[in-house]
Structures are given as C-alpha cells and as structure tokens.
Write an enzyme that holds these catalytic residues in place. Structure first.
Site, PDB file in Angstrom:
ATOM      1  N   TYR A   1       0.848  -1.186   0.000  1.00 36.62           N
ATOM      2  CA  TYR A   1       0.000   0.000   0.000  1.00 36.62           C
ATOM      3  C   TYR A   1       0.885   1.239   0.000  1.00 36.62           C
ATOM      4  CZ  TYR A   1      -3.785  -3.189   1.442  1.00 36.62           C
ATOM      5  OH  TYR A   1      -4.696  -4.204   1.526  1.00 36.62           O
TER       6      TYR A   1
ATOM      7  N   LEU B   1     -17.773  -3.617   0.731  1.00 37.19           N
ATOM      8  CA  LEU B   1     -18.696  -2.667   0.095  1.00 37.19           C
ATOM      9  C   LEU B   1     -18.438  -2.572  -1.408  1.00 37.19           C
ATOM     10  CD1 LEU B   1     -18.768   0.200   2.755  1.00 37.19           C
ATOM     11  CD2 LEU B   1     -20.332  -1.730   2.481  1.00 37.19           C
ATOM     12  N   ALA B   2     -17.618  -3.497  -1.925  1.00 38.74           N
ATOM     13  CA  ALA B   2     -17.328  -3.534  -3.370  1.00 38.74           C
ATOM     14  C   ALA B   2     -16.828  -2.186  -3.870  1.00 38.74           C
ATOM     15  CB  ALA B   2     -18.556  -3.988  -4.156  1.00 38.74           C
ATOM     16  N   GLY B   3     -15.852  -1.631  -3.165  1.00 38.97           N
ATOM     17  CA  GLY B   3     -15.284  -0.357  -3.586  1.00 38.97           C
ATOM     18  C   GLY B   3     -16.252   0.802  -3.500  1.00 38.97           C
TER      19      GLY B   3
ATOM     20  N   LEU C   1     -21.734  -0.690  -2.850  1.00 34.25           N
ATOM     21  CA  LEU C   1     -22.822  -1.053  -1.951  1.00 34.25           C
ATOM     22  C   LEU C   1     -23.079  -0.006  -0.870  1.00 34.25           C
ATOM     23  CD1 LEU C   1     -22.011  -4.850  -1.574  1.00 34.25           C
ATOM     24  CD2 LEU C   1     -23.709  -3.768  -3.053  1.00 34.25           C
TER      25      LEU C   1
ATOM     26  N   LYS D   1     -24.778   4.866  -2.873  1.00 35.38           N
ATOM     27  CA  LYS D   1     -24.559   6.113  -3.606  1.00 35.38           C
ATOM     28  C   LYS D   1     -24.561   5.903  -5.117  1.00 35.38           C
ATOM     29  CE  LYS D   1     -21.825   7.990   0.218  1.00 35.38           C
ATOM     30  NZ  LYS D   1     -20.494   8.458   0.660  1.00 35.38           N
TER      31      LYS D   1
END
Length: 353
Positions: free
Chosen positions: A61, A214-216, A219, A222
């Site tokens: 990262y 949240l799948a990027g 989900l 928004k």
C-alpha cells in the site's frame, strides 16, 4: 464491539477491522493512499475508542507509506491493537524483490517491522499466490519468522481453494505452523468465495477476513440505476474491476433491495451490507477503509446491527449465484450426506427448493 476467535487460534479479533489502503502520502484529493499521519491518527483513535482491535495493512500500500504512517500514528498505542500486514508485492526493481521466496519474505518482514515501529507482527499474510516458489519454501519461511518471535500468526490472502489446502497440507506434513486465516473478497455482488473458500474455512478452522465488503463503495447506496455516481469516487464512470461487475442489472437489483432494507431500518446501506457479510457462515471480521471520519463512524456502527431472518433472506435471494459444477450435481445427488462445510454453501439453495 463483538470479538471472534481467529480460526483455531486463541486470538480474539473485532468483527470490524480497520483497512488502511487509504493511508499514504499522495494527493489528498485522491481516493486511495492519500490520508497522511494526522487524519490517519484520528481514524485509528476513533476505531480504537469504538473497540476495534485489528488493523490491516500491506507493504504494497503506497509502497510502504501506509505502514510508515501507521507506525508513526500508533506511537504509545501499539499495545492496544493487533497489527496485520502482508508481503509478496514488488518492493524494488530486482528479480527477488517480489513473491514468496524465503529471501523476499524475510527481507519484507524486516522492512515492515521497521516501518511499523514494532518488534513483532501479529498476523503476517501472504498477499497473493506465488506459483513459482515451492509451497514448502514459503511455509518454512513463515514458520521460522514465528519461531524467531518476529511474527505471531500467519495467514494467506487471495489464494484459491487448492492453494489453501496445499499450504495446510505442507504445514501438517512437516510439523510447521499453519495459516490461521485467509483474507478474501466477499460481498453481496461477489459471492464466489462461497464455492470453495468458505467451506474450507469451516472445515479446516480458518478465520476469514473479508476485504472489499462494500465492493469499492458500490454497496454504499450512492450508486443507483440510471444515475451518475458521486464526484471524486474511487470508481468513476462505474468502471469496477476489484471486484469486477459482470452483470450490472443484477448489481442494481441487489443495490435496490439493500437500500430498501436500510431505509426501513433507518440505517445506511453500507451498514446493512457489512452486517450481511458478518452474518455469513465462517466470517470472522470484515475490513473497512474510509476516506472520512464520518464514513468510518458509520461503518463501525455495523458491528451492532443484526439483520432479521427475513432481511437476510431478501438479500440472499436477490444476490444468490447459480451453482457451478460440481455443486449443482452435489445438490441434486447427495444432499442427504452433506456435512457442516457443505451446508455453508448449499443450505440457502436447499431452503429455496
């Protein structure tokens, strides 16, 4: 905050884990690798205050910046959290600066310890599969790190089912430390982990840490059918690749049901998505990474949200994947002989028939 045992170990981890892919020294306007020391410190303090005890990062990262920021932000607080990091990633231009060779694992661990300003790593994970390094070599390297006191537990991430089982088999054969956990992508949109990885976790006693629940941001509620996503979002123009979206109509059907459940409960869609993940068989903790303190506080609240049986069934039905072979054949031919690991996959399909 609820705490669950990590696999067969005696280590208890919070059901929400703080992901740190947002930590870095890049442009603050960017969605990833952009939270510097001060905002990262505020995120860590908020998480710790809410009872979270596991921090997940990787040397990959922001090329180590995430680890460095965590190390600086946790000065004086190291004993309050468990640190999980990963290796495999290219950390230099050389041919041995990547992968799971003994050479790279040991070097990567030493570098992570320095960046994190710690004497030990609580959970050290193979970030990806390395098909060019013998499994015996990388499992021996992880075992040695534990024996040397530099690492306390080991895990894998993004392995396929046979990768996991081969690694566990090598550990058993040679009497070496085994993986206690696996980190997987698992969301309402992407449920492929249920086919092999969830049953393996149940059968082999592996903890499961979920990344990208949240799948990027898909989900979060928004992103809706027929509407543009929010400005500055990580996936502009609905260009999802991690996880990929293969059927947008199915995805929007899931989102609509998710939002309906959330509105009826008076909570955010993100909280419902996270609570659904935590309700699934074999799941230990779900990893959240927020850009703002408000987003983080909302995500942390999911630890206390319990979905009703009806809500779970609604989300299960709209997101259920068709069974690939050999699972459809097993459901048809031998369901009377299913064990607990089989039922981790098949139970919803049996109830639907």
């Amino acid at each position: 905050m609820e705490y669950r045992l990590l696999g067969r170990s005696g280590l208890k981890v919070s059901t929400i884990t703080l992901g740190t892919m947002n930590f870095g020294r890049e442009d603050p306007s960017k969605p990833l690798f952009s939270l510097g020391v001060e905002p990262a410190r505020r995120h860590l303090d908020l998480a710790i205050d809410r009872g979270l005890n596991l921090i997940d990062t990787s040397d990959g990262y922001a090329k180590g910046d995430s680890e460095e920021i965590i190390g600086e932000a946790l000065v004086g607080k190291r004993g309050k959290v468990l640190l999980a990091t990963k290796c495999f990633n290219p950390m230099g231009p050389g041919p041995n600066d990547t992968g799971l060779s003994r050479h790279h694992i040991v070097a990567a661990c030493e570098a992570s310890l320095k960046r994190l300003r710690t004497d030990y790593i609580d959970l050290y994970q193979a970030h990806k599969w390395d098909g060019q390094t013998p499994v015996e070599e990388f499992m021996e390297a992880y075992d040695r790190l534990i024996r040397d006191g530099k690492v306390r537990y080991i895990g894998c991430s993004n392995f396929s089912g046979w990768h996991v089982m081969k690694s566990l088999g090598v550990s058993e054969k040679y009497g070496r430390e085994r993986f206690v956990s696996q980190q997987v992508c698992y969301t309402l949109i992407s449920r492929e982990s249920e086919h092999e990885l969830v049953p393996i976790a149940v059968d082999q006693g592996l903890g499961m840490l979920v990344w990208g629940p949240l799948a990027g941001g898909l989900l979060s509620g928004k992103f809706r059918r027929g509407k543009d996503g929010p400005a500055g979002a990580r996936h502009t123009g609905f260009k999802w690749h991690s996880p990929p979206v293969h059927d947008w109509e199915r995805a929007f059907d899931i989102i609509e049901e998710l939002v309906a459940v959330a509105e009826a409960r008076g909570v955010s869609a993100a909280q419902v998505a996270l609570a659904w993940t935590l309700s699934r068989p074999g799941i230990t903790s779900t990893i959240v990474g927020a850009r703002t303190e408000e987003q983080l506080a909302d995500n942390l609240a999911a630890a206390d949200l319990k979905l009703s049986e009806d809500e779970q069934k609604r989300l299960e039905k709209v997101s259920r994947l068709p069974l690939p072979y050999p699972y459809w054949h097993q459901l048809f031919m031998c369901k009377e002989r299913f064990g607990p690991a089989d039922l981790a996959l098949h139970k919803p399909y049996m109830e639907a028939n």
